[in-house]
Design a protein around this motif. Structure first.
Motif, mmCIF file in Angstrom:
data_model
loop_
_atom_site.group_PDB
_atom_site.id
_atom_site.type_symbol
_atom_site.label_atom_id
_atom_site.label_comp_id
_atom_site.label_asym_id
_atom_site.label_seq_id
_atom_site.Cartn_x
_atom_site.Cartn_y
_atom_site.Cartn_z
ATOM 1 N N ILE A 175 3.197 7.031 3.757
ATOM 2 C CA ILE A 175 4.068 6.811 2.593
ATOM 3 C C ILE A 175 5.291 5.975 2.985
ATOM 4 C CG2 ILE A 175 5.633 7.983 0.973
ATOM 5 C CD1 ILE A 175 3.520 10.308 0.971
ATOM 6 N N ALA A 176 5.882 6.290 4.130
ATOM 7 C CA ALA A 176 7.068 5.547 4.595
ATOM 8 C C ALA A 176 6.749 4.067 4.787
ATOM 9 C CB ALA A 176 7.587 6.150 5.901
ATOM 10 N N ARG A 177 5.570 3.774 5.338
ATOM 11 C CA ARG A 177 5.173 2.378 5.552
ATOM 12 C C ARG A 177 4.896 1.676 4.220
ATOM 13 N NH1 ARG A 177 7.099 0.175 10.023
ATOM 14 N NH2 ARG A 177 6.373 1.177 11.931
ATOM 15 N N TYR A 178 4.199 2.350 3.298
ATOM 16 C CA TYR A 178 3.939 1.729 1.986
ATOM 17 C C TYR A 178 5.266 1.423 1.273
ATOM 18 C CZ TYR A 178 -1.046 2.942 2.323
ATOM 19 O OH TYR A 178 -2.360 3.047 2.707
ATOM 20 N N GLU A 179 6.203 2.361 1.363
ATOM 21 C CA GLU A 179 7.499 2.153 0.705
ATOM 22 C C GLU A 179 8.265 0.998 1.352
ATOM 23 O OE1 GLU A 179 9.487 5.926 0.706
ATOM 24 O OE2 GLU A 179 8.296 6.705 -0.964
ATOM 25 N N GLN A 180 8.163 0.895 2.676
ATOM 26 C CA GLN A 180 8.817 -0.199 3.397
ATOM 27 C C GLN A 180 8.290 -1.555 2.899
ATOM 28 O OE1 GLN A 180 7.867 -0.196 7.568
ATOM 29 N NE2 GLN A 180 9.035 -2.034 8.016
ATOM 30 N N VAL A 181 6.961 -1.664 2.797
ATOM 31 C CA VAL A 181 6.346 -2.917 2.367
ATOM 32 C C VAL A 181 6.672 -3.196 0.899
ATOM 33 C CG1 VAL A 181 4.154 -4.136 2.075
ATOM 34 C CG2 VAL A 181 4.501 -2.693 4.076
ATOM 35 N N SER A 194 2.405 -7.317 -6.017
ATOM 36 C CA SER A 194 1.634 -6.426 -5.137
ATOM 37 C C SER A 194 2.248 -5.035 -4.999
ATOM 38 C CB SER A 194 1.492 -7.050 -3.743
ATOM 39 O OG SER A 194 2.775 -7.270 -3.183
ATOM 40 N N VAL A 195 3.462 -4.853 -5.521
ATOM 41 C CA VAL A 195 4.174 -3.575 -5.356
ATOM 42 C C VAL A 195 3.395 -2.414 -5.970
ATOM 43 C CG1 VAL A 195 6.252 -2.308 -6.066
ATOM 44 C CG2 VAL A 195 6.465 -4.601 -5.103
ATOM 45 N N LYS A 196 2.789 -2.639 -7.131
ATOM 46 C CA LYS A 196 2.052 -1.560 -7.809
ATOM 47 C C LYS A 196 0.906 -1.036 -6.953
ATOM 48 C CE LYS A 196 -0.738 -4.960 -10.350
ATOM 49 N NZ LYS A 196 -1.065 -5.532 -11.671
ATOM 50 N N GLU A 197 0.321 -1.918 -6.126
ATOM 51 C CA GLU A 197 -0.760 -1.503 -5.221
ATOM 52 C C GLU A 197 -0.221 -0.566 -4.145
ATOM 53 O OE1 GLU A 197 -4.427 -1.385 -3.008
ATOM 54 O OE2 GLU A 197 -3.975 -1.841 -5.097
ATOM 55 N N TYR A 198 0.938 -0.889 -3.570
ATOM 56 C CA TYR A 198 1.522 -0.044 -2.514
ATOM 57 C C TYR A 198 1.964 1.298 -3.083
ATOM 58 C CZ TYR A 198 1.707 -4.671 -0.346
ATOM 59 O OH TYR A 198 1.391 -5.922 0.122
ATOM 60 N N TYR A 199 2.541 1.281 -4.290
ATOM 61 C CA TYR A 199 2.960 2.523 -4.926
ATOM 62 C C TYR A 199 1.750 3.407 -5.246
ATOM 63 C CZ TYR A 199 7.799 0.855 -5.655
ATOM 64 O OH TYR A 199 9.095 0.424 -5.493
ATOM 65 N N LEU A 200 0.659 2.780 -5.649
ATOM 66 C CA LEU A 200 -0.564 3.547 -5.929
ATOM 67 C C LEU A 200 -1.069 4.231 -4.657
ATOM 68 C CD1 LEU A 200 -3.124 4.486 -7.361
ATOM 69 C CD2 LEU A 200 -4.014 2.152 -7.219
ATOM 70 N N ARG A 201 -1.123 3.491 -3.574
ATOM 71 C CA ARG A 201 -1.603 4.053 -2.305
ATOM 72 C C ARG A 201 -0.690 5.196 -1.846
ATOM 73 N NH1 ARG A 201 -5.303 0.815 0.989
ATOM 74 N NH2 ARG A 201 -6.246 -0.677 -0.432
ATOM 75 N N SER A 202 0.616 4.984 -2.001
ATOM 76 C CA SER A 202 1.564 6.035 -1.641
ATOM 77 C C SER A 202 1.348 7.282 -2.500
ATOM 78 C CB SER A 202 2.991 5.516 -1.808
ATOM 79 O OG SER A 202 3.921 6.541 -1.551
ATOM 80 N N GLY A 203 1.113 7.072 -3.788
ATOM 81 C CA GLY A 203 0.877 8.199 -4.698
ATOM 82 C C GLY A 203 -0.346 9.007 -4.303
ATOM 83 N N LEU A 204 -1.401 8.315 -3.898
ATOM 84 C CA LEU A 204 -2.617 9.016 -3.458
ATOM 85 C C LEU A 204 -2.342 9.824 -2.186
ATOM 86 C CD1 LEU A 204 -5.420 6.339 -4.074
ATOM 87 C CD2 LEU A 204 -4.732 8.240 -5.540
ATOM 88 N N ARG A 218 8.077 13.293 -7.647
ATOM 89 C CA ARG A 218 9.377 12.801 -7.183
ATOM 90 C C ARG A 218 9.274 11.325 -6.765
ATOM 91 N NH1 ARG A 218 10.344 16.441 -3.414
ATOM 92 N NH2 ARG A 218 9.522 15.183 -1.719
ATOM 93 N N ASN A 219 8.188 11.012 -6.027
ATOM 94 C CA ASN A 219 8.013 9.628 -5.582
ATOM 95 C C ASN A 219 7.751 8.693 -6.757
ATOM 96 O OD1 ASN A 219 8.433 10.333 -2.938
ATOM 97 N ND2 ASN A 219 6.271 10.383 -2.373
ATOM 98 N N LEU A 220 6.944 9.166 -7.718
ATOM 99 C CA LEU A 220 6.651 8.346 -8.895
ATOM 100 C C LEU A 220 7.950 7.997 -9.632
ATOM 101 C CD1 LEU A 220 4.539 7.050 -10.797
ATOM 102 C CD2 LEU A 220 4.416 9.241 -12.012
ATOM 103 N N ALA A 221 8.813 8.993 -9.818
ATOM 104 C CA ALA A 221 10.097 8.757 -10.492
ATOM 105 C C ALA A 221 10.950 7.769 -9.699
ATOM 106 C CB ALA A 221 10.842 10.087 -10.655
#
Length: 292
Positions: A175-181, A194-204, A218-221
């Protein structure tokens, strides 16, 4: 039986490398000449498709270059050794690439070092199935690319590292890496899509942490706060729906949401694997409730 041209060159190189320096030649010139002969032998072995022998000869060349204080040539020789070893000898290729990286970093050539480190990561995945070592290589390469202002290449490495962290079930690190990117990608109109793709992966990843809907919400918000458009994207709505299904313990709804999303946006193997993990945990939780 006569020797092959490659073997004859190798013997000549060995003889030169172990000879004593004469009155009119220095140790440096001896190693330089031996290095040239080993390089010729290595190329001759490649013609014969004897790749292990070619790699060994390039490695011997590299050692001669090191003894002759030819550091750039040594780095190139080790890289040539790695390319030969890649033809069926992945462990030796990794060792040769590590030597290449050592020379490149000492010379301050971090962009090239990152390229070679990324190669090491690819070998670990494709040949060794060693996700841990691959993850470390991608992160190291990403750091070096970032230092050299190669932001897009750095982000690609960090994203690959995040995927591997998730495969290793190290979800907070992923999650930390996806958020960084994602944070970096928000800063440019070229990469913002491409941000929506990283947020989706983090959400999963959040949902895979024992179906942790609290962290996922919390992360989604947080992501919607950073990028308000995410709430209306297909990916944002998908994560929101998954959270609700998991929160309600509704396996049937979960399956339906995934099926509908897949009809529009084809799920890749990584997402499919993550969704199966979440679904299995959801089913186990439902069964536990049923037993009670």
């Amino acid at each position: 039986m006569s020797k092959s041209p490659a073997q004859a060159l190798l013997d000549k190189a060995d003889k030169k490398a172990t000879s004593s320096s004469g009155w009119f030649s220095s140790a440096t010139s001896k190693f330089e000449e031996a290095g040239d002969l080993y390089q010729q032998a290595a190329n001759a072995f490649k013609i014969e498709k004897a790749f292990k022998e070619a790699g060994d000869a390039f490695a011997r060349e590299a050692e001669c270059r090191e003894n002759g204080k030819e550091q750039n040539e040594a780095a190139n020789a080790w890289w040539n050794a790695a390319k030969a070893y890649k033809q069926g000898y992945p462990q030796l290729a990794v060792q040769a690439l590590k030597q290449t990286v050592l020379h490149l970093t000492r010379a301050g050539r971090f962009r090239q070092a990152a390229d070679r480190e990324k190669e090491i990561g690819q070998i670990h995945i494709l040949e060794n199935n060693d996700l841990r070592q691959a993850c470390e290589s991608y992160e190291r390469a990403g750091d070096w690319y970032a230092q050299e202002d190669a932001a897009a290449t750095a982000n690609a490495c960090f994203k690959d590292a995040a995927d591997l962290h998730a495969d290793l079930e190290e979800y907070p690190q992923a999650i930390a890496r996806y958020e960084q990117v994602a944070n970096h990608s928000l800063g440019s109109n070229l990469t913002k899509y491409s941000v929506k793709e990283y947020y989706l992966r983090s959400g999963l990843c959040s949902l895979a942490m024992q179906n942790d809907t609290v962290s996922a919400k919390r992360n989604l918000a947080k992501y919607i706060d950073k990028d308000p458009s995410y709430a209306s994207t297909r990916e944002g709505k998908f994560v929101q729906a998954l959270i609700e299904a998991v929160e309600n313990g509704d396996t049937e709804a979960f399956t339906g949401i995934v099926f509908e999303f897949d009809q529009v946006v084809k799920l890749d193997n990584w997402k499919t694997g993550m969704l199966l993990k979440i679904k299995r945990a959801l089913e186990d939780a439902s069964n536990d409730v049923g037993i009670m």
